[in-house]
Scaffold this motif. Structure first.
Motif, PDB file in Angstrom:
ATOM      1  N   ARG A 328      91.508  27.811  52.066  1.00 39.76           N
ATOM      2  CA  ARG A 328      90.964  26.802  51.162  1.00 39.76           C
ATOM      3  C   ARG A 328      89.829  26.019  51.834  1.00 39.76           C
ATOM      4  O   ARG A 328      89.924  25.604  52.985  1.00 39.76           O
ATOM      5  CB  ARG A 328      92.068  25.844  50.722  1.00 39.76           C
ATOM      6  N   ASN A 385      89.769  30.653  43.731  1.00 39.40           N
ATOM      7  CA  ASN A 385      90.894  30.054  44.464  1.00 39.40           C
ATOM      8  C   ASN A 385      90.441  28.982  45.452  1.00 39.40           C
ATOM      9  O   ASN A 385      91.211  28.560  46.309  1.00 39.40           O
ATOM     10  CB  ASN A 385      91.661  31.146  45.215  1.00 39.40           C
ATOM     11  N   HIS A 386      89.193  28.544  45.327  1.00 41.23           N
ATOM     12  CA  HIS A 386      88.601  27.509  46.178  1.00 41.23           C
ATOM     13  C   HIS A 386      88.534  27.943  47.643  1.00 41.23           C
ATOM     14  O   HIS A 386      88.563  27.132  48.559  1.00 41.23           O
ATOM     15  CB  HIS A 386      89.381  26.184  46.071  1.00 41.23           C
ATOM     16  N   ARG A 387      88.412  29.247  47.862  1.00 36.96           N
ATOM     17  CA  ARG A 387      88.200  29.776  49.207  1.00 36.96           C
ATOM     18  C   ARG A 387      86.705  29.897  49.453  1.00 36.96           C
ATOM     19  O   ARG A 387      85.957  30.325  48.566  1.00 36.96           O
ATOM     20  CB  ARG A 387      88.871  31.143  49.377  1.00 36.96           C
TER      21      ARG A 387
END
Length: 441
Positions: A328, A385-387
């Motif tokens: 993240r 996925n906010h990666r």
């Protein structure tokens, strides 16, 4: 004080000034014309002025050569240089040529050329610095060198024999990639391909990143597949992806298979995004650290010589893993902020709370707006996925927004907007034709 004899290779990169001491540009080559019996005569200099434009400066307008600088009368024509028939560029076309000794003692290669002032402003080739072939079976060392006059040798022009590019590469070894790319683009096509083929993989990769796509494809097309894959490995993933996208599907896939698996994986990911999105513009190799990393560690990372300035302006902080796509994304720390804190402070406490990442499908227009609104040089890009998957830097946006031919544009408006180059009287003697004054065709 003006020198009476100058070696041309030492002139490359010398600064050119007008009589008032204002910088005009830098020397990139010397232009000569051959004569029937006398040594070739110098007709002028090829000078790079601001804007990467190559212009012609008549040798009759050069008042002083010496101490690493050249003084002109200030009469500079800013039209782009175009080589005429019968003119020869010393650095680009003469260095590396084979010559034969008139006395029958063998052959040699031209490594440098000395030009001499014969009086009244006329310069001509006076001597050649040449190197004979290596003798003996030892793999080390080079052949003996010698200074010879023009009359002692004649040029060898065997059919199909390629001119050596090694000396030209050595002469331009200190040029930045963008300047070297501009130099190659200014060469005759065959000479450009010869020089490009002789460049080391990493140097060629840097140069290709600074070239228009058509020339990139042309140069890559002359390389065998293994060499092409090695060069692509050395390029930034986003630039490699842009180049592969210009190739046929068959060759592009074959080169991806030959590339290093990690490099190929980054390029394949970038090829999945549209070219006008953040995903298509981003680079997958920003600086990524954990929240526990210290200011000292962060500063050590951005000091790396090979790191592009735009990537060194900020550090990305994420959860593990620390290679894109990461864990993240937590935030970014700007290098200026790191300079304000002691070395032991954790980077996780210095995150910029106002900087929001963009998604990989964000438009180039949206990324441009964010960079302009917040005075940034890079914007982080995340997936659903906010990666963290990469960052878009200001140079990537500019390359996208500028016209496709921006590296070689020669618009008249661009010429008119350039600062005037004045002579000692304060007038503005910018000519409309290519050359001014002393007739030297």
């Amino acid at each position: 004080m003006s020198a009476s004899r100058v070696f041309v290779a030492r002139l490359a990169g010398c600064t050119v000034f007008d009589p008032a001491g204002d910088r005009v540009g830098k020397v990139r080559d010397v232009l000569v014309v051959y004569r029937k019996s006398d040594p070739p005569r110098v007709v002028g200099l090829i000078v790079e002025i601001p804007g990467k434009r190559r212009v012609f400066v008549s040798i009759g307008r050069v008042t002083s050569i010496g101490s690493g600088q050249i003084i002109t009368t200030g009469l500079i024509n800013v039209r782009r240089f175009e080589q005429r028939g019968g003119e020869v560029r010393v650095i680009a076309e003469m260095l590396g040529r084979r010559v034969v000794f008139a006395d029958g003692s063998g052959e040699a290669t031209i490594e440098d050329v000395a030009i001499e002032n014969s009086g009244q402003g006329e310069w001509a080739i006076e001597q050649l610095f040449v190197r004979r072939p290596k003798t003996g079976s030892s793999p080390f060392g080079k052949g003996p060198t010698a200074f010879v006059s023009w009359s002692e040798v004649f040029e060898k022009a065997s059919a199909g024999q390629a001119q050596s590019a090694e000396q030209l590469i050595a002469t331009y070894s200190e040029l930045k990639p963008a300047d070297l790319a501009n130099t190659l683009l200014d060469l005759p096509q065959q000479r450009m391909l010869e020089v490009a083929e002789e460049l080391p993989d990493d140097r060629l990769a840097d140069v290709l990143e600074e070239m228009p796509e058509s020339e990139q494809v042309q140069i890559l097309g002359q390389l065998d597949d293994d060499r092409a894959a090695d060069v692509l490995d050395q390029m930034q993933p986003d630039d490699a992806a842009d180049l592969i996208a210009q190739l046929s599907d068959e060759r592009g896939e074959h080169l991806l298979e030959l590339m290093q698996p990690e490099e190929a994986e980054d390029v394949r990911m970038l090829l999945n995004y549209a070219p006008d999105t953040a995903g298509g513009l981003m680079t997958t190799e920003p600086i990524i650290v954990s929240a526990d990393a210290t200011v000292a560690e962060g500063l050590a990372l951005i000091r790396r010589h090979e790191l592009a300035p735009a990537l060194g302006a900020a550090i990305c902080v994420t959860l593990p893993p620390y290679e894109a796509p990461t864990g993240r994304f937590l935030g970014m720390v700007h290098f200026q902020r790191m300079l304000r804190y002691p070395p032991h402070v954790r980077l996780g406490t210095l995150l910029d709370p106002s900087l929001e990442p963009v998604t990989a499908d964000a438009s180039a227009a949206e990324v441009s707006r964010i960079l302009a609104s917040y005075n940034l040089v890079s914007v982080p890009v995340v997936d659903e996925n906010h990666r963290l998957v990469g960052v878009v830097t200001i140079d990537d946006i500019l390359d996208f927004l500028l016209p496709d031919d921006w590296r070689s544009r020669d618009d008249e408006d661009d010429v008119l907007k350039r600062p005037a180059l004045s002579d000692s009287t304060g007038s503005i003697p910018i000519a409309n034709g290519r050359r001014v004054g002393n007739g030297t065709s």
